[in-house]
Design a protein around this motif. Structure first.
Motif, PDB file in Angstrom:
ATOM      1  N   LEU A 140       0.761  -1.345  -0.119  1.00 42.57           N
ATOM      2  CA  LEU A 140      -0.107  -0.065   0.033  1.00 42.57           C
ATOM      3  C   LEU A 140       0.801   1.450   0.188  1.00 42.57           C
ATOM      4  CD1 LEU A 140      -2.710  -0.935   2.361  1.00 42.57           C
ATOM      5  CD2 LEU A 140      -2.927  -0.590   0.170  1.00 42.57           C
ATOM      6  N   THR A 141       2.158   1.114   0.797  1.00 41.15           N
ATOM      7  CA  THR A 141       2.954   2.432   0.728  1.00 41.15           C
ATOM      8  C   THR A 141       3.864   2.562  -0.852  1.00 41.15           C
ATOM      9  OG1 THR A 141       3.400   2.163   2.939  1.00 41.15           O
ATOM     10  CG2 THR A 141       5.018   3.466   1.829  1.00 41.15           C
ATOM     11  N   LEU A 142       3.975   1.423  -1.443  1.00 36.48           N
ATOM     12  CA  LEU A 142       4.737   1.411  -2.604  1.00 36.48           C
ATOM     13  C   LEU A 142       3.979   2.102  -3.596  1.00 36.48           C
ATOM     14  CD1 LEU A 142       6.575  -2.137  -2.755  1.00 36.48           C
ATOM     15  CD2 LEU A 142       7.677   0.135  -2.402  1.00 36.48           C
ATOM     16  N   ARG A 143       2.626   2.116  -3.650  1.00 35.61           N
ATOM     17  CA  ARG A 143       1.824   2.700  -4.809  1.00 35.61           C
ATOM     18  C   ARG A 143       1.864   4.128  -4.667  1.00 35.61           C
ATOM     19  NH1 ARG A 143      -2.910   4.414  -2.487  1.00 35.61           N
ATOM     20  NH2 ARG A 143      -3.206   4.169  -0.349  1.00 35.61           N
ATOM     21  N   LEU A 144       2.229   4.880  -3.548  1.00 34.78           N
ATOM     22  CA  LEU A 144       2.337   6.236  -3.422  1.00 34.78           C
ATOM     23  C   LEU A 144       3.448   6.769  -4.210  1.00 34.78           C
ATOM     24  CD1 LEU A 144       1.346   6.344   0.332  1.00 34.78           C
ATOM     25  CD2 LEU A 144      -0.264   6.590  -1.508  1.00 34.78           C
ATOM     26  N   GLY A 145       3.177   8.047  -4.594  1.00 36.30           N
ATOM     27  CA  GLY A 145       4.436   8.808  -5.375  1.00 36.30           C
ATOM     28  C   GLY A 145       4.969   9.647  -3.919  1.00 36.30           C
ATOM     29  N   ARG A 146       6.225  10.110  -4.068  1.00 39.00           N
ATOM     30  CA  ARG A 146       7.003  10.602  -3.388  1.00 39.00           C
ATOM     31  C   ARG A 146       7.241  11.970  -3.403  1.00 39.00           C
ATOM     32  NH1 ARG A 146       9.419   6.222  -4.577  1.00 39.00           N
ATOM     33  NH2 ARG A 146      11.285   7.231  -5.124  1.00 39.00           N
ATOM     34  N   CYS A 147       6.913  13.037  -2.413  1.00 39.59           N
ATOM     35  CA  CYS A 147       7.434  14.531  -2.624  1.00 39.59           C
ATOM     36  C   CYS A 147       8.477  14.717  -1.365  1.00 39.59           C
ATOM     37  CB  CYS A 147       6.253  15.444  -2.614  1.00 39.59           C
ATOM     38  SG  CYS A 147       5.286  15.339  -0.903  1.00 39.59           S
TER      39      CYS A 147
END
Length: 290
Positions: A140-147
């Motif tokens: 679930l965390t890997l699907r998120l983009g990072r800023c």
């Protein structure tokens, strides 16, 4: 500047802010060495001595391997970072994901093994359930983009990873909270149920030998479990209080190193079979061969 970066392949770990850096470094270093020697010794002993090929000792061996695996991914990297300036405490995103996965597997597996030990029977050594649950947690965390690029922790875990994102993390929070509640409820529930039954038996029987044996066996397991439980709950509680972030980081590190160091001592010293094996090895070394 940090908020304009997106999906950066390199992240920065936050330092462990303590005044006594070198004493803390030495404490962690020698604790880690002891942890390695003690747990490898236990694992080899159980593997070599056929009389220890019993469910309880195999579970104990699993606990030692879990301590070795969980700490070896995190502690050496932490020790190196403690001697680096903050600007050089960099880690790749994928290495961070591996570290986070290992951290959560360490905790989940330890709780699972301790629950099985409480029932005093061998249920499943290679049960895939913890792997799947932790896999979903990190998935679930890997699907998120990072800023962002700053990991607000001296090592990677799931919360530190999804906090890098500027996207909605509601699903992550719900699953993470559900995962934690189920793990702790199942863990605490099994302990309460098991030890309540043991207490009832001890109170209703007049067999002193049986009661002493139950007290000796159960007390060691309960001490290990309570140390692991309270240190884990302390981290979760301190996450809710940002003003104690430095205390949380120290507790999080000790959560790994202390149980892993105490397990071989507590279980090893209480096991008659392990003590006999160690005594035999000592005698063979001391007595000359003719």
């Amino acid at each position: 500047m940090e908020n304009y970066m997106y999906n950066s392949p390199t992240l920065q770990l936050q330092e462990l802010r303590i005044e006594a850096t070198y004493p803390m470094f030495l404490f962690l270093f020698f604790s880690y060495l002891f942890l390695i020697v003690a747990n490898v010794g236990i694992a080899v002993l159980v593997f070599v001595d056929k009389s220890l090929h019993q469910p309880m000792y195999i579970l104990f061996c699993n606990l030692s391997i879990n301590d070795l695996f969980g700490n070896s991914i995190m502690i050496p990297r932490l020790l190196v970072d403690m001697l680096r300036p903050p600007s050089e405490r960099l880690i790749s995103y994928y290495e961070c994901v591996v570290q986070a996965f290992t951290t959560h597997m360490f905790s989940t597996t330890a709780h699972t093994v301790l629950m099985i030990m409480a029932f005093d029977r061998y249920v499943a050594i290679c049960n895939p359930l913890p792997f799947v649950l932790v896999g979903i947690l990190l998935g679930l965390t890997l699907r998120l983009g990072r800023c962002r690029t700053l990991i607000k922790s001296p090592y990677c875990d799931n919360a530190a990873l999804f906090n890098l994102s500027c996207e909605d993390v509601f699903i992550n929070n719900v699953y993470g909270l559900t995962f934690t509640v189920l793990l702790f409820t199942g863990s605490i529930g099994s302990m309460v149920l098991t030890y309540t039954k043991i207490t009832v038996v001890c109170l209703t029987t007049k067999n002193k030998s049986l009661n002493n044996k139950a007290l000796k066996t159960c007390s060691t397991h309960l001490v290990v479990y309570l140390i692991f439980l309270f240190s884990g709950m302390s981290i979760i509680t301190l996450h809710r209080f940002p003003e104690y972030s430095e205390s949380r980081k120290i507790v999080a590190v000790l959560y790994h190193i202390i149980p892993g160091s105490l397990n071989p001592i507590i279980y090893g010293m209480q096991s008659k079979e392990i003590r006999k094996f160690v005594s035999k090895v000592k005698l063979k070394k001391v007595l000359p061969l003719y």
